[in-house]
Design a protein around this motif. Structure first.
Motif, mmCIF file in Angstrom:
data_model
loop_
_atom_site.group_PDB
_atom_site.id
_atom_site.type_symbol
_atom_site.label_atom_id
_atom_site.label_comp_id
_atom_site.label_asym_id
_atom_site.label_seq_id
_atom_site.Cartn_x
_atom_site.Cartn_y
_atom_site.Cartn_z
ATOM 1 N N ASP A 42 34.958 32.566 41.113
ATOM 2 C CA ASP A 42 34.598 31.748 42.315
ATOM 3 C C ASP A 42 35.930 32.008 43.444
ATOM 4 O OD1 ASP A 42 35.556 28.266 42.018
ATOM 5 O OD2 ASP A 42 36.509 30.008 41.572
ATOM 6 N N VAL A 43 35.542 31.919 44.794
ATOM 7 C CA VAL A 43 36.793 31.637 45.604
ATOM 8 C C VAL A 43 36.639 30.419 46.405
ATOM 9 C CG1 VAL A 43 37.159 34.198 46.039
ATOM 10 C CG2 VAL A 43 35.409 33.049 47.649
ATOM 11 N N VAL A 44 37.743 29.944 46.914
ATOM 12 C CA VAL A 44 37.581 28.857 47.637
ATOM 13 C C VAL A 44 38.033 29.065 49.165
ATOM 14 C CG1 VAL A 44 38.509 26.249 47.673
ATOM 15 C CG2 VAL A 44 38.442 27.432 45.621
ATOM 16 N N PRO A 45 37.093 29.329 50.088
ATOM 17 C CA PRO A 45 37.613 29.820 51.081
ATOM 18 C C PRO A 45 37.816 28.961 52.290
ATOM 19 C CG PRO A 45 35.159 29.788 51.144
ATOM 20 C CD PRO A 45 35.541 29.304 49.635
ATOM 21 N N GLY A 46 37.887 27.493 51.799
ATOM 22 C CA GLY A 46 38.307 26.530 52.928
ATOM 23 C C GLY A 46 39.600 25.863 52.953
ATOM 24 N N HIS A 47 40.219 26.052 51.773
ATOM 25 C CA HIS A 47 41.552 25.494 51.325
ATOM 26 C C HIS A 47 42.324 25.955 50.296
ATOM 27 C CE1 HIS A 47 38.583 22.887 48.958
ATOM 28 N NE2 HIS A 47 39.632 22.868 48.062
ATOM 29 N N THR A 48 43.518 25.553 50.099
ATOM 30 C CA THR A 48 44.485 25.928 49.102
ATOM 31 C C THR A 48 44.805 24.513 48.327
ATOM 32 O OG1 THR A 48 46.660 26.293 50.111
ATOM 33 C CG2 THR A 48 44.965 28.253 49.936
ATOM 34 N N MET A 169 39.713 37.452 51.361
ATOM 35 C CA MET A 169 39.107 38.472 50.807
ATOM 36 C C MET A 169 39.995 38.864 49.706
ATOM 37 S SD MET A 169 36.394 38.405 52.190
ATOM 38 C CE MET A 169 35.911 40.021 51.197
ATOM 39 N N GLY A 170 41.358 38.992 49.778
ATOM 40 C CA GLY A 170 42.220 39.556 48.642
ATOM 41 C C GLY A 170 41.933 38.874 47.304
ATOM 42 N N ASP A 171 41.508 37.599 47.422
ATOM 43 C CA ASP A 171 41.194 36.707 46.243
ATOM 44 C C ASP A 171 39.996 37.279 45.746
ATOM 45 O OD1 ASP A 171 40.983 34.671 44.452
ATOM 46 O OD2 ASP A 171 40.905 33.055 45.489
ATOM 47 N N ALA A 172 38.978 37.320 46.575
ATOM 48 C CA ALA A 172 37.618 37.738 45.845
ATOM 49 C C ALA A 172 37.708 39.276 45.498
ATOM 50 C CB ALA A 172 36.512 37.858 47.138
ATOM 51 N N LEU A 173 38.230 40.287 46.063
ATOM 52 C CA LEU A 173 38.456 41.508 45.355
ATOM 53 C C LEU A 173 39.425 41.588 44.365
ATOM 54 C CD1 LEU A 173 38.930 43.537 48.917
ATOM 55 C CD2 LEU A 173 36.903 43.367 47.458
ATOM 56 N N HIS A 174 40.191 40.491 44.194
ATOM 57 C CA HIS A 174 41.162 40.588 42.839
ATOM 58 C C HIS A 174 40.081 40.142 41.544
ATOM 59 C CE1 HIS A 174 43.600 38.274 39.951
ATOM 60 N NE2 HIS A 174 44.373 39.405 39.862
ATOM 61 N N SER A 175 39.239 39.208 41.971
ATOM 62 C CA SER A 175 38.404 38.751 40.899
ATOM 63 C C SER A 175 37.612 39.841 40.408
ATOM 64 C CB SER A 175 37.358 37.764 41.154
ATOM 65 O OG SER A 175 38.079 36.577 41.610
ATOM 66 N N LEU A 176 37.145 40.712 41.453
ATOM 67 C CA LEU A 176 36.258 41.874 41.082
ATOM 68 C C LEU A 176 36.921 43.089 40.595
ATOM 69 C CD1 LEU A 176 33.848 41.628 44.300
ATOM 70 C CD2 LEU A 176 33.495 40.716 42.259
ATOM 71 N N SER A 177 37.871 43.483 41.057
ATOM 72 C CA SER A 177 38.512 44.715 40.712
ATOM 73 C C SER A 177 39.311 44.453 39.714
ATOM 74 C CB SER A 177 39.202 45.469 41.963
ATOM 75 O OG SER A 177 39.964 44.497 42.363
ATOM 76 N N VAL A 178 39.986 43.501 39.409
ATOM 77 C CA VAL A 178 41.046 43.347 38.375
ATOM 78 C C VAL A 178 40.439 42.344 37.323
ATOM 79 C CG1 VAL A 178 43.145 42.161 37.622
ATOM 80 C CG2 VAL A 178 43.002 43.297 39.902
ATOM 81 N N LEU A 179 39.821 41.233 37.631
ATOM 82 C CA LEU A 179 39.213 40.398 36.423
ATOM 83 C C LEU A 179 37.959 41.112 35.814
ATOM 84 C CD1 LEU A 179 40.341 37.068 37.808
ATOM 85 C CD2 LEU A 179 41.492 38.552 35.966
ATOM 86 N N GLY A 180 37.281 41.791 36.707
ATOM 87 C CA GLY A 180 35.965 42.292 36.164
ATOM 88 C C GLY A 180 34.679 41.344 36.315
ATOM 89 N N ILE A 216 30.923 37.626 56.360
ATOM 90 C CA ILE A 216 31.926 38.633 56.225
ATOM 91 C C ILE A 216 32.060 38.690 54.745
ATOM 92 C CG2 ILE A 216 34.280 38.691 56.859
ATOM 93 C CD1 ILE A 216 34.052 37.832 59.428
ATOM 94 N N ILE A 217 32.390 37.560 54.087
ATOM 95 C CA ILE A 217 32.690 37.432 52.715
ATOM 96 C C ILE A 217 31.642 38.085 51.862
ATOM 97 C CG2 ILE A 217 33.236 35.831 50.712
ATOM 98 C CD1 ILE A 217 34.200 34.063 52.632
ATOM 99 N N ALA A 218 30.407 37.518 52.219
ATOM 100 C CA ALA A 218 29.180 38.308 51.367
ATOM 101 C C ALA A 218 29.279 39.790 51.217
ATOM 102 C CB ALA A 218 28.034 37.240 51.758
ATOM 103 N N GLY A 219 29.398 40.067 52.741
ATOM 104 C CA GLY A 219 29.083 41.378 53.040
ATOM 105 C C GLY A 219 30.328 42.433 52.383
ATOM 106 N N MET A 220 31.441 41.726 52.226
ATOM 107 C CA MET A 220 32.481 42.666 51.566
ATOM 108 C C MET A 220 32.478 42.648 49.922
ATOM 109 S SD MET A 220 35.331 44.265 52.077
ATOM 110 C CE MET A 220 36.063 43.968 53.787
ATOM 111 N N VAL A 221 31.732 41.581 49.450
ATOM 112 C CA VAL A 221 31.748 41.587 48.125
ATOM 113 C C VAL A 221 30.576 42.440 47.982
ATOM 114 C CG1 VAL A 221 30.985 40.082 46.196
ATOM 115 C CG2 VAL A 221 32.512 39.202 47.734
ATOM 116 N N ARG A 222 29.480 42.551 48.604
ATOM 117 C CA ARG A 222 28.485 43.793 48.425
ATOM 118 C C ARG A 222 28.908 45.088 48.616
ATOM 119 N NH1 ARG A 222 24.724 39.574 50.503
ATOM 120 N NH2 ARG A 222 25.222 40.409 52.502
ATOM 121 N N LYS A 223 30.006 45.357 49.409
ATOM 122 C CA LYS A 223 30.554 46.545 49.495
ATOM 123 C C LYS A 223 31.254 47.025 48.188
ATOM 124 C CE LYS A 223 30.939 46.643 54.571
ATOM 125 N NZ LYS A 223 31.992 46.910 55.592
#
Length: 282
Positions: A42-48, A169-180, A216-223
């Protein structure tokens, strides 16, 4: 820092050691794929949380202040801010302080509701930092928005630096490309658009920017070859709007209590009402 809200206050891409290691997560993802299953991250797009990013923002370093809904308050207006108690790094603003700062044009004002409201702890969605000496040697006090708890500063999707979208977006792509992971859950993604109104509380729910950011987030993840699902603690019409062209799946706070009610009472009237309502909204 230790979590204050069930690990929804992330401060980095590392995995909490008590849960395991990156290598173990990657092994889990490979084993899931080998057995026809997927891992959902998961990603938390609203806060850290208040990690290095927030501390760099307090120091006015680079474009880090652009990450958050945080505003530097001029020293002549520090009298409008509460003192920060010993051992704390911020203090919650009173309703009157929020009103005065909004009148002066510093902030958008109070939101339509105060989540996690607690007298004497969180009476508004805004807090003031202690005095922080920045990298330029200037002492500052900031006021920042936290939709949830004080340790969860809200990300600013309207800032021209685009710092928050880049981080998420960096967080989401890290989950996909690094963590699998092959699917991403979007946490509380209905609260990304926050803007002041001509009168009344700020526009913080049902804002069209939340829909755009979600797409934007969903589209990038689908890409990247994966999918998303969203959590929406919103009204039925807002859930319907957020479901158009954004996340692939949703889970909601509407049918769930209706299912619980039916299971406990044996009466499906409430559940039928909610299912018909959802169908009417498409």
């Amino acid at each position: 820092t230790r979590t204050i809200d069930g690990h929804f206050d992330r401060i980095g891409l590392e995995i909490e050691p008590e849960f395991g290691t990156v290598d173990e997560f990657m092994t889990m993802s490979r084993n899931a794929a080998a057995n026809g299953a997927i891992i959902i991250d998961d990603v938390v797009p609203g806060h850290t949380g208040k990690g290095a990013d927030f501390r760099l923002a307090e120091l006015n370093y680079g474009d880090y202040p652009g990450l958050y809904h945080m505003v530097e308050i001029a020293e002549e207006d520090w009298s409008l801010l509460p003192p920060v108690p010993e051992g704390k790094d911020s203090a919650n603003l009173s309703v009157r302080s929020v009103e005065l700062l909004a009148e002066k044009g510093y902030i958008v004002g109070q939101l339509s509701r105060t989540i996690f409201y607690e007298p004497g702890v969180k009476e508004t969605d805004w807090s003031a930092t202690r005095v922080v000496c920045g990298v330029d040697g200037i002492a500052r006090r900031w006021v920042y928005l936290h939709y949830f708890k004080a340790g969860q500063p809200t990300l600013n999707w309207l800032d021209p630096t685009f710092a928050a979208p880049r981080l998420v977006m960096g967080d989401a792509l890290h989950s996909l490309s690094v963590l699998g992971a092959r699917m991403i859950r979007l946490d509380a993604n209905g609260f990304l658009g926050i803007e002041r109104r001509a009168s009344g509380p700020a526009w913080s729910e049902g804002h069209p920017l939340s829909i755009t950011a979600n797409q934007i987030i969903a589209g990038m993840v689908r890409k990247a070859g994966a999918f998303t699902f969203q959590e929406l603690n919103l009204t039925v019409d807002d859930i319907a709007a957020m479901s158009q062209g954004g996340a692939d799946l949703s889970y909601d706070f509407i049918t769930r209590p209706a299912y619980h009610h039916a299971l406990v009472t044996g009466d499906t009237a409430f559940l039928r009402l909610m299912l018909h309502t959802m169908r009417q909204h498409g």
